[in-house]
Design an enzyme around this catalytic site. Structure first.
Site, PDB file in Angstrom:
ATOM      1  CB  SER A 181      -2.516  -5.424  -5.623  1.00 60.01           C
ATOM      2  OG  SER A 181      -1.530  -6.588  -5.927  1.00 60.01           O
ATOM      3  CE  LYS A 182       1.665  -0.818  -1.196  1.00 65.22           C
ATOM      4  NZ  LYS A 182       1.702   0.304  -0.688  1.00 65.22           N
ATOM      5  NE  ARG A 183       0.827  -8.254  -0.288  1.00 65.67           N
ATOM      6  CZ  ARG A 183       0.862  -9.133   0.626  1.00 65.67           C
ATOM      7  NH1 ARG A 183       0.940 -10.598   0.326  1.00 65.67           N
ATOM      8  NH2 ARG A 183       1.100  -8.928   1.999  1.00 65.67           N
TER       9      ARG A 183
END
Ligand code: GLU
Length: 500
Positions: free
Chosen positions: A253-255
């Site tokens: 995830s881009k987090r």
């Protein structure tokens, strides 16, 4: 045997994701290995979230990686159109075909009722899903409601008992009880199809023989198989690829990890190295060699050798592989040429020229003012952020909230970035100079440079994001709990105040 046909079917709802490239790569290899066709289809049934910009960025990013396709919205083909928003008449015709059978039903439930049902189910800790309220409506009642022009959706019927059993090429037999499968909406109240309906109709009409997609779709497969059955069609062979994971094994995830293909382009990874790295996700060459080209991968491809343990997308490993390409894959002249191509590609240096010309006295001043656009991640320390009135907590708060705001920008334009940041500073009641300070350091890494708004606009979201994240980490990071409460404050009060 039928000609092998595979497809990748991205939804154009955001940045081109490395997961899309990964799935495209395996589909393409499989098709090529069997002298078959590889199709690109745009699944834009979600008209609110889909955008032509996103579609064109997906096409560009896959092209950059060298993943060409035989049929698609840009190149055409026998089974077009390849954009679902252009296939409305086809879906309408197929809706009529299903309505004439008893496999689907009209559902007139209001969203309020559906929400109530859901809440009750959640309270009882039951599986949530449609309760079948409209399943038993008589034909007469349906006609009356239609005559009153009541809005309705079309749902699929699902067997009441038993299980759906299917064979996955990678996973073997999969069994899912029908009780876990919702009576999926196939056609929305505006008459347009949902993903499930359009996906099945298109895979059939486009003569797709093998569906190779991410494992997040396993639970949708029973619905899809049911639809094939309702239409009386032969389903394709399904293979669900393991999901890419963050190093902590959570879903990529881009987090936690940059996921946009353009991040990797902007950071100066080579497309062939990124593709090679994606090829290593759950798959190995028979020889065990780690460095291989797309042609080598295609020639040696065997889908059944995909291993299912979640492949970890690890930036360090990618750096190592990319470095190997730079060291071993080219001589000095080629290196310089590729480097110059990369520098020129984003026009980044060029974009800084009008901003720095007034401030430089000689060419040798340029790098110190504008060189940050050609760097990846910066090496900073807490000292770089020292400020007379803002402590680390205040700095991190500004950085995190600004990042969320930047991430929500629909278009990436200097003036709107500026006005958003200005608005944010006044909502947070921090003087604009102070507000921009941590962003300036995080983004440019300098004491003197071009304006931070220009810098962010030129760098783009992906590189800006990683620098802001790095800065937050340097300043001590934000704990999960802090992040939760900040997120709450951001969505509940700050965003509202921004609109007001
Ligand atoms: N549009 C879906 C996606 O965005 C495609 C899923 C599938 O391959 O069936 O991933």
């Amino acid at each position: 045997m039928n000609r092998i046909r595979t497809r990748v079917a991205p939804s154009p709802t955001g940045d081109p994701h490395v997961g899309t490239a990964y799935i495209a790569l395996f589909n393409r290899c499989f098709a090529r290995q069997h002298n078959g066709d590889f199709v690109l289809r745009i699944e834009d049934t979600d008209s609110e979230r889909s955008s032509p910009e996103s579609e064109s960025r997906i096409l560009k990013s896959l092209n950059w990686l060298g993943l060409s396709w035989d049929e698609g919205p840009d190149v055409g083909g026998k089974y077009g159109p390849y954009r679902q928003s252009e296939r409305t008449a086809i879906y309408a015709e197929h809706t009529q075909a299903l309505l004439s059978t008893s496999s689907v039903f009209r559902c007139f439930c209001s969203s309020q009722r559906l929400q109530e049902v859901r809440t009750q189910q959640q309270l009882k800790q039951d599986t949530t899903g449609y309760d079948g309220h409209c399943l038993g409506l008589s034909q007469k009642e349906v006609t009356t409601r239609l005559n009153r022009a009541e809005p309705f959706v079309i749902r699929m019927k699902v067997p009441e008992s038993g299980e759906c059993v299917f064979n996955d090429l990678l996973r073997g037999e999969i069994r899912i009880p029908w009780s876990q499968i919702d009576m999926q909406v196939l056609i929305k109240s505006d008459g347009l199809p949902t993903y499930h309906f359009a996906n099945v109709v298109d895979d059939h009409l486009m003569k797709i023989t093998h569906v190779i997609r991410g494992e997040e779709w396993i639970n949708s497969t029973p619905k899809h198989l049911l639809l094939y059955d309702y239409f009386g069609w032969q389903p394709p062979v399904f293979s669900h690829m393991p999901l890419l994971r963050n190093p902590d094994k959570s879903k990529l995830s881009k987090r936690k990890n940059p996921t946009s293909i353009f991040y990797y382009k902007d950071m100066g990874y080579l497309p062939e190295a990124l593709l090679n790295y994606l090829g290593m996700m759950g798959w190995t060459m028979p020889s065990g060699q780690e460095k291989f080209s797309l042609d080598e991968m295609t020639a040696n491809f065997d889908l059944t050798r995909v291993s299912l343990g979640g492949p970890v997308f690890d930036l360090e490993k990618l750096d190592w592989l990319n470095g190997k390409y730079l060291r071993e894959g080219m001589n000095d002249t080629q290196f310089l040429q590729r480097y110059q191509e990369w520098l020129a590609a984003g026009n980044k240096i060029e974009l800084t020229v009008p901003l720095i010309r007034q401030r430089v006295e000689k060419f040798s001043d340029v790098i110190s003012l504008a060189g940050f656009v050609a760097c990846g991640r910066l090496t900073l320390t807490t000292d770089n952020f020292a400020h007379k009135s803002l402590d680390a907590e205040a700095l991190k708060r500004i950085l995190q909230i600004s990042l969320w705001r930047l991430e929500s920008q629909q278009t990436w334009q200097r003036d709107s970035i500026e006005s958003e940041l200005q608005k944010l500073s006044s909502v947070l009641n921090i003087k604009i100079r102070e507000f921009l300070y941590p962003l300036f350091v995080a983004i440019t890494g300098k004491a003197v440079s071009i304006s931070v708004v220009d810098a962010i606009a030129i760098l783009g979201l992906d590189v800006s994001r990683i620098r802001i994240r790095d800065a937050i980490e340097i300043l001590g990071g934000i704990s999960k709990n802090q992040l939760k409460s900040l997120e709450k404050e951001y969505s509940q009060s700050i965003c509202k105040a921004m609109i007001g």
